[in-house]
Design an enzyme around this catalytic site. Structure first.
Site, PDB file in Angstrom:
ATOM      1  N   HIS A   1      47.644  98.683-116.375  1.00 25.02           N
ATOM      2  CA  HIS A   1      47.271  98.167-117.702  1.00 25.02           C
ATOM      3  C   HIS A   1      45.762  97.978-117.884  1.00 25.02           C
ATOM      4  O   HIS A   1      45.149  98.513-118.800  1.00 25.02           O
ATOM      5  CB  HIS A   1      47.926  96.801-117.946  1.00 25.02           C
ATOM      6  CG  HIS A   1      49.400  96.773-117.772  1.00 25.02           C
ATOM      7  ND1 HIS A   1      50.275  97.249-118.703  1.00 25.02           N
ATOM      8  CD2 HIS A   1      50.176  96.299-116.754  1.00 25.02           C
ATOM      9  CE1 HIS A   1      51.520  97.070-118.301  1.00 25.02           C
ATOM     10  NE2 HIS A   1      51.490  96.498-117.114  1.00 25.02           N
TER      11      HIS A   1
HETATM   12  C1  BDR Z   1      48.793  92.158-118.052  1.00 30.64           C
HETATM   13  O1  BDR Z   1      49.455  91.116-117.351  1.00 30.64           O
HETATM   14  C2  BDR Z   1      48.967  91.019-116.053  1.00 30.64           C
HETATM   15  O2  BDR Z   1      49.991  90.736-115.130  1.00 30.64           O
HETATM   16  C3  BDR Z   1      48.264  92.324-115.768  1.00 30.64           C
HETATM   17  O3  BDR Z   1      47.203  92.126-114.847  1.00 30.64           O
HETATM   18  C4  BDR Z   1      47.761  92.746-117.118  1.00 30.64           C
HETATM   19  O4  BDR Z   1      46.497  92.171-117.403  1.00 30.64           O
HETATM   20  C5  BDR Z   1      49.845  93.150-118.517  1.00 30.64           C
HETATM   21  O5  BDR Z   1      50.735  92.517-119.373  1.00 30.64           O
END
Ligand code: BDR
Ligand code: CA
Length: 310
Positions: A234
């Protein structure tokens, strides 16, 4: 002189990918931490571990340890491990990092107006605090790129609830304040990040042992949950947007965040095509939202950049 990049992060596994991508491609001058995947203190320890491993010379500053209007939520141990980095490295660094992330960010944008980009890849608490403490913050920052939110494109709605993505869900009040602000903002939501999945073999192809080691925990989680030995990176897509905005389809809309009830943490954009008497979005600043992505191009850019060459 290249512009300045600061990453505001709750360092978990995909955050580490973003940090690595950023330090290879940008003038990464600072890493500020926030409570999210792990505590702000643990994130600072992880930032130090990362900086030590890769010889990153950047300011590391600890930020908010709880959301604006709620107690801290528990770390996301099932995805990122108890330490945020898959539990595969001893972390000898202490958590006594200066507690000054918000002041650091404010001073940096004041010293370098319109030259500082912030990639916010955790909850938006620090950014909201900057806005609250420094009224001119929004006009001094060059750009804010957020990993967060979910708008329902390609069926991507939420990963914490039916409606909410984790970073926004973790501090919806802060996120709503940021959306209401005039900061030039790009949002990189689940709608695009879940369209760029990296397989275990692709992670291995980078030959970066640190990334390979920390990913194992996340890859095993996804395999258990979704039957796919791979992961969504992400946060790294914020850096990809800065490098290759042409790889993203975008819309420009005002955004609000639900702060209450079953939709808490949902990112909202105007829905009605009719003239309506109560337009909750009237005169609000517009944010750029990524809603489509060239998956193959993004993967190629990311994997090529991360590949160890020496
Ligand atoms: C986001 O949530 C976190 O667990 C990840 O690092 C990312 O920033 C994705 O939903
Ligand atoms: Ca993150």
């Amino acid at each position: 002189m290249q512009d300045f990049l600061v990453i505001d992060t709750d360092i978990g596994i995909d955050d580490a990918f973003a940090l690595r991508y950023a330090m290879l491609t940008h003038n990464l001058v600072g890493v500020t931490t926030v409570n999210g995947n792990v505590t702000a203190g643990m994130a600072a320890k992880n930032a130090k571990l990362f900086a030590d491993h890769y010889n990153l010379n950047a300011v590391i500053a600890k930020g908010a340890n709880r959301p604006l209007a709620a107690p801290a939520s528990d770390p996301i141990t099932d995805v990122h491990g108890a330490d945020g980095l898959g539990g595969c490295y001893d972390n000898p660094f202490d958590a006594q990092t200066p507690d000054n992330a918000v002041n650091y960010l404010i001073n940096l944008v004041k010293a370098h107006p319109h030259e500082v980009t912030i990639a916010a890849i955790g909850p938006l608490t620090n950014i909201a605090l900057c806005l609250n403490l420094c009224p001119e913050f929004a006009s001094l920052i060059k750009q804010l790129v957020i990993m967060g939110g979910a708008f329902g494109y390609k069926g991507h709605t939420g990963n914490m609830s039916n409606f909410a993505e984790f970073n926004i869900w973790s501090d919806p009040e802060a996120a709503d304040q940021v959306m209401l602000s005039a900061i030039p903002t790009v949002i990189v939501p689940l709608d695009v990040t879940y369209e760029v999945l990296i397989s275990g073999a692709e992670v291995a192809s980078t030959q970066d042992q640190f990334l390979i080691d920390i990913s194992k925990f996340y890859l095993e989680f996804t395999e258990r949950e979704e039957g796919f030995y791979g992961m969504a990176v992400h946060d790294a897509l914020t850096i990809e947007y800065l490098l290759h905005p042409e790889c993203f389809e975008v819309i420009d809309k005002p955004v609000r965040v639900s702060t209450d009830g079953i939709t808490a943490g949902q990112t909202l954009i105007p829905q009605s095509a009719m003239p309506i008497p109560d337009d909750n979005f009237k005169d609000l600043p517009v944010k750029r939202i990524c809603i489509g992505v060239d998956t193959a191009a993004v993967k190629a850019h990311l994997l090529n950049a991360l590949k160890v060459t020496a």
